[in-house]
Every structure is written in structure tokens, then in C-alpha cells.
Design an enzyme around this catalytic site. Structure first.
Site, PDB file in Angstrom:
ATOM      1  N   ARG A 137      44.477  -1.264  55.625  1.00 22.29           N
ATOM      2  CA  ARG A 137      44.486  -2.491  54.840  1.00 22.29           C
ATOM      3  C   ARG A 137      43.551  -3.571  55.362  1.00 22.29           C
ATOM      4  NH1 ARG A 137      48.371  -6.126  53.008  1.00 22.29           N
ATOM      5  NH2 ARG A 137      47.975  -6.183  50.793  1.00 22.29           N
TER       6      ARG A 137
ATOM      7  N   HIS B 187      58.760  -5.150  50.004  1.00 23.33           N
ATOM      8  CA  HIS B 187      58.483  -6.554  50.336  1.00 23.33           C
ATOM      9  C   HIS B 187      59.791  -7.317  50.466  1.00 23.33           C
ATOM     10  CE1 HIS B 187      54.726  -5.826  47.644  1.00 23.33           C
ATOM     11  NE2 HIS B 187      54.466  -5.447  48.881  1.00 23.33           N
TER      12      HIS B 187
ATOM     13  N   CYS C 289      55.298   3.147  48.136  1.00 22.49           N
ATOM     14  CA  CYS C 289      56.738   3.214  48.360  1.00 22.49           C
ATOM     15  C   CYS C 289      57.208   1.975  49.132  1.00 22.49           C
ATOM     16  CB  CYS C 289      57.105   4.478  49.125  1.00 22.49           C
ATOM     17  SG  CYS C 289      56.536   4.492  50.835  1.00 22.49           S
TER      18      CYS C 289
ATOM     19  N   ALA D  99      55.730   1.393  52.448  1.00 23.63           N
ATOM     20  CA  ALA D  99      54.381   0.817  52.372  1.00 23.63           C
ATOM     21  C   ALA D  99      54.468  -0.693  52.183  1.00 23.63           C
ATOM     22  CB  ALA D  99      53.606   1.441  51.219  1.00 23.63           C
TER      23      ALA D  99
HETATM   24  S1  SF4 Z   1      55.274   7.616  52.656  1.00 24.15           S
HETATM   25 FE1  SF4 Z   1      57.016   8.129  53.965  1.00 24.15          FE
HETATM   26  S2  SF4 Z   1      58.518   6.518  53.560  1.00 24.15           S
HETATM   27 FE2  SF4 Z   1      57.058   6.488  51.857  1.00 24.15          FE
HETATM   28  S3  SF4 Z   1      57.959   7.804  50.259  1.00 24.15           S
HETATM   29 FE3  SF4 Z   1      56.580   9.088  51.520  1.00 24.15          FE
HETATM   30  S4  SF4 Z   1      57.953   9.992  53.092  1.00 24.15           S
HETATM   31 FE4  SF4 Z   1      59.022   8.244  52.194  1.00 24.15          FE
END
Ligand code: SF4
Lengths: 70, 491
Positions: free
Chosen positions: B96, B195, B62, B65
Site C-alpha cells: 500500500r 475498518h 476482506c 485487509a
Molecule cells: S486473506 Fe486471509 S484473512 Fe482474508 S479472507 Fe483470505 S484467508 Fe481470510
């Protein structure tokens, strides 16, 4: 009305980059490109055409300009 | 040479698509292609950066991330607060392997997890007060931090918190940057937008901080490493080469990087961009605003390193050009020895890759140096410009897959039968259980570095270690083996 970033490629060609579309193509033809003005109809290597009112004096590259779809 | 013809590759794609409902098959077909190196523009043969289909198993991440995990996270002397519930940050913590030097918890914070740990009441009443308090607490507990970034998780955008206002207020109070990053996970189709958002946050909140400060003494040989996350020490292995040829690396983005380095980047003469996907935005911005040119380079495998060192040197004077030749000559014996040792053990083996940012195209050269062949490659979150660059690197009629689904990847592997797969942790165990040697190419499978000359030696060893591991002959229970099999396996 895409926002376009213009920069020179390693080969010295002017690149036409539209961030929103990940489009990065060389400019094949510019209608007006002399010491007085730069702009008019711009044709890319993939054949698509854009338009910008000629700018004078010519802009310094790299720069970001607004183009119209021609 | 490629083992499949164009017809075979296309037939394979058709076969795999058959199980999908008609609409999905039509959509997925656009993401799969048989490579044709003659094509100039990838948009003619592959579609990318689109929303994944509901119901398929995608391997994407996402936006959070992309920002917290990739771009901002490795900046070691800032504290990156995962703003929202605790899970997003905790489950991705330190995964990472961005190496750095420093005293964790004192002046560097890379592997720690900071979160505002949202509870129900924060969702109902808003979390701005909590954020305000949290920044104060950070200041008390970790006074050596150089700044804070607020990495928004999904709920922040949903409840409409004004993190910008809090950040502005705290920046004033603290006299240190507090950077709001609007990288809520639901934005965009993959980590790629994260990014971009992170790059924009750097542009808006950090990059210009020292524009009127001329205390930094620059030299004509100042360069920066952009888009190297120092995974397993990658950036260090790259940096030494640049320094040996006479350049001065004034900033590392963002592996083992610091806030000061970021702020001083506009004083560089040339930005060297390794991961184009995650940091081209800021490079383009710096070119436009500060007139700093940027160039892409590739430090995987001796052939590509040599090319890149020469291309970098060409931007400087003769002193650097000589330096580059000296570096190439210095490492030649090491490279020749590495290739002499491992090439005979790896020659002719087929590899399939499925990774992120730059690796699906950058590593190809390293495999070719070892006599191996990449027969399929693909990206999780690439855009068209990445595929433009990939088409040239791959052989004719090889398979290219964008945002491949779990099912497609498995089917491709069953048909193509590669000798090695390079992908991520989510794919690892499936393929190992299928009996196929596997390397995690995101985290280098807890090894590394793979960049630079030193990295190549490790890369070659790791590939050999994985491929020629005796365990692959022991997957079948001994009593189920037929006589002839056990004989050939033992041989
Ligand atoms: S990891 Fe967190 S920020 Fe990313 S989609 Fe899931 S809930 Fe949303």
C-alpha cells in the site's frame, strides 16, 4: 430498537445516525423539545418515525440513545 | 458536459445486465444507476454494502485487509502480527506504499511482515500458546516496539482461539499494549467491516490510555489528520499546509502514525477526517466521549483544497483564517502554472473511476480543475452515506456502479470509451490491453503524493504522462495498420 447516535451537523441541525444501517438523516420534528425534556415521537426528514420516552433534563448532544420504531 | 443522456445510461445498464441469470440481474440492477444529483438520499437509487454474488468477479478485499492493511498497518512503531497462516500477510506486504520515517526493523516496522505462520498442528491444538511465545520473541528481537496488535486471519475465528485472554496477559507482562483485533476475513461483506472492527479495537484498547495523563501540553490550535494513510507521502503534503496556516498537527492516523499520537488524539481541538469511510467510527466516538468535533475535508485539486482550507479555518480565530488565505495565495502561482501547462493537454478528456474509501468522489474536483470530466464512478465497499456524498459531486446521468463486477466494468468501458481509467492493479492490465490509458488510483501507480498543492502538481503531470503517452498509438502491429491510420496517429 435501533441504537442511535445524535450529533449536530455543520448547519446546526440535529442528525440521527444509525450505524448498523448507515442511515444519517436530519431530525425534522421532535415531539418534546424544551428546557424540561427532550423526546417523544421523532420524525426524520425522510419521513420515518421513531420513539423515545422523553428524557428530562434534556440530554447533552452528541450522545447515543436507544430508540423504538414508532 | 455529459455525453450520455439518462435514457442512454439506463439502456446501457439494461444491456449489460442481460447476460446474467434473472435473479442475479435483479440483484445487480440495484447496484447500478444513472446519477441524479437532485436525489437527497442515495438509498432511493442505489444499494450498497451487500454481499457480492457468487460467481461474479468482485474486486473487494476482506476484513483482515481492512484492519491490517488499512487502519492498523501504517502505525509504524507497533508490530502488527498477521495471526494465522503466512499467506494473507506476505502477499499483501508493503503493497500500500504507506510512507514513514524511521529505521525499519529497529524502531519502525511498517514494511515488515510478522506472522504466526500457522501449521496443521496449530489449527488442531489451537494457537494461543504460539501467540504467547511469539509476543515474547518480538520483545527480545525488537525491544523498541511500542506495542503489538494481533490481526486475526480466517482460521483464528474458525478454531475459536482466545486471543483476547492472551493479549490481556501479555499487556500486563510487557507493560505495553497488546491489542487483539477480531478482523477475520470472513466477517462482513468487504474490507469495510475490517475498518470498523479496527476502529473499535482502537477505541477499546488504545484511545483512553492517557486519559488521566496531563503531561501533554496542548494549544488552542491542535488538530489531527484522521484517515490519511500517507500513500506516497499524502499525509505529509497535507500536513505542511495545515502547519503553514498556523495549526499544530498532533497526530496522523494512521499513515506515518505512532501509538503515542493515537493515545494523544483525545487532546486535540478538532479532528480532520479525510477518509470518512474507514475512520468515521472513531471520530464519532471521540465526539461523543471527549467532545472533539470532526469535519470532513478534501485535499485533491486547488478548488477543493481552497474550499477545505477555508472551512477548516472557519473553525478557528482570525489568525488561522489569515493563515489560510496566506497559504492559498502562496500556492496560487504554482497552481496556475500547473493548470496552464496541463489543462490544454487534458481538456475535455473523460475519466472513469472505480476505487475504494473516499477517492471515487474526492478526486472528481482535481480532474475538473484540469478540465477533465468524470463520467462514471463507483466504490468497492462504500455504504449509503458515501453515495449520499457522491451524488452531489457527479454530473447528471453519469454512471454510478457499486461493487462492480469485472464483466460489467469491461462492458461499460467498451461502450462509454473513456480516455482514462483510474482503478486498481487487478483492473490495470485488462484495460491497458484494451488500449485505454490507465492509472492505479489506490497506490498512485507508484507515484504520489496526490494530496495538497504539491500533490496536485504531481497528479497533473502523471495524468498527462499517462494519457498522452505515445505508446497508445502503437498498439496495433505496423503491418496491420491501414495507410490513413498511420498518418493520423503520427500527426
Ligand atoms: S486473506 Fe486471509 S484473512 Fe482474508 S479472507 Fe483470505 S484467508 Fe481470510
Amino acid at each position: 430498537m435501533p441504537k442511535v447516535m445524535l450529533r449536530y451537523s455543520d448547519k446546526g441541525k440535529l442528525l440521527f445516525y444509525v450505524a448498523k444501517k448507515d442511515q444519517e438523516d436530519e431530525i425534522a420534528k421532535v415531539e418534546k423539545d424544551d428546557e424540561n425534556a427532550w423526546g417523544g415521537e421523532v420524525e426524520l426528514t425522510d419521513g420515518s418515525k421513531f420513539y423515545i420516552d422523553p428524557i428530562s433534563p434534556p440530554p447533552k448532544f452528541p450522545t447515543t440513545l436507544m430508540f423504538k420504531k414508532a | 458536459m455529459t455525453s450520455m443522456t439518462r435514457e442512454e445510461t439506463e439502456a446501457l445498464i439494461q444491456e449489460v445486465l442481460e447476460v446474467y441469470p434473472e435473479k442475479s440481474a435483479k440483484d445487480r440492477a440495484k447496484h447500478l444507476t444513472a446519477n441524479d444529483p437532485a436525489v437527497e438520499q442515495s438509498k432511493k437509487c442505489i444499494t450498497s454494502n451487500r454481499k457480492s454474488l457468487p460467481g461474479v468477479m468482485t474486486i473487494r478485499g476482506c476484513a483482515y485487509a481492512g484492519s491490517k492493511g488499512v487502519v492498523w498497518g501504517p502505525i509504524k512503531d507497533m508490530i502488527h502480527v498477521s495471526h494465522g497462516p503466512v499467506g494473507c500477510g506476505q502477499y499483501s506486504r508493503a503493497g500500500r506504499r504507506n510512507y514513514y520515517v524511521g529505521m525499519t526493523g529497529v524502531n519502525t516496522f511498517g514494511t515488515m511482515n510478522f506472522t504466526s505462520d500457522f501449521q496443521e498442528k496449530d489449527i488442531v491444538f489451537g494457537g494461543d500458546k504460539k501467540l504467547d511465545k511469539l509476543v515474547d520473541e518480538i520483545e527480545q528481537l525488537f525491544p523498541l516496539n511500542k506495542g503489538v496488535t494481533v490481526q486475526s486471519e480466517c482460521p483464528i475465528g474458525l478454531i475459536g482461539d482466545d486471543i483476547e485472554a492472551v493479549s490481556k496477559k501479555k499487556t500486563k507482562e510487557k507493560q505495553k499494549p497488546v491489542v487483539p483485533v477480531r478482523c477475520e476475513g470472513f466477517r462482513g461483506v468487504s474490507q469495510s467491516l475490517g475498518h470498523h472492527i479496527a476502529n473499535d479495537a482502537v477505541r477499546d484498547w488504545v484511545l483512553h490510555n492517557r486519559d488521566n495523563d496531563n503531561r501533554f501540553e496542548s494549544t488552542p490550535y491542535d488538530v489531527t489528520i484522521i484517515g490519511d494513510y500517507n500513500i506516497g507521502g499524502d499525509a505529509w503534503a497535507s500536513r505542511t499546509l495545515l502547519e503553514e496556516m498556523g495549526l499544530r498537527v498532533i497526530a496522523q492516523w494512521s499513515g506515518d502514525g505512532t501509538l503515542a499520537e493515537m493515545e494523544n488524539t483525545p487532546k486535540a481541538k478538532l479532528n480532520l477526517l479525510h477518509c470518512y469511510r474507514s475512520m468515521n467510527y472513531i471520530s464519532r466516538h471521540m465526539e461523543e466521549k471527549y467532545g472533539i468535533p470532526w469535519m470532513e475535508y478534501n485535499f485533491f485539486g486547488p478548488t477543493k483544497i481552497e474550499e477545505s482550507l477555508r472551512a477548516i479555518a472557519a473553525r478557528f480565530d482570525d489568525k488561522i483564517k489569515e493563515g489560510a488565505e496566506r497559504v492559498i495565495a502562496k500556492y496560487k502561482p504554482l497552481m496556475e502554472a500547473t493548470i496552464a501547462k496541463y489543462r490544454p493537454r487534458l481538456e475535455g478528456k473523460k475519466v472513469m473511476l472505480y476505487v475504494g474509501g473516499l477517492r471515487p468522489r474526492h478526486i472528481i474536483g482535481a480532474y475538473e480543475d484540469l478540465g477533465m470530466e468524470v463520467v462514471g464512478t463507483g466504490y468497492e465497499f462504500a455504504h449509503n452515506d458515501d453515495y449520499d456524498r457522491t451524488i452531489k459531486e457527479m454530473g447528471d446521468s453519469t454512471l454510478i456502479y457499486d461493487d462492480v463486477t469485472g464483466y460489467e466494468f469491461e462492458e461499460f468501458v467498451k461502450k462509454i470509451k473513456p480516455d482514462l481509467i483510474g482503478s486498481g492493479i487487478k483492473e490495470k492490465y485488462i484495460f491497458q490491453k484494451m488500449g485505454i490509458p490507465f492509472r492505479q488510483m489506490h497506490s498512485w501507480d507508484y507515484s504520489g503524493p496526490y494530496h495538497g498543492y504539491d500533490g496536485f502538481a504531481i497528479f497533473a503531470r502523471d495524468m498527462d504522462m499517462t494519457l498522452n503517452n505515445p505508446c497508445w498509438g502503437k498498439l496495433q502491429a505496423p503491418w496491420k495498420k491501414t495507410e490513413s491510420e498511420s498518418v493520423t496517429k503520427a500527426a
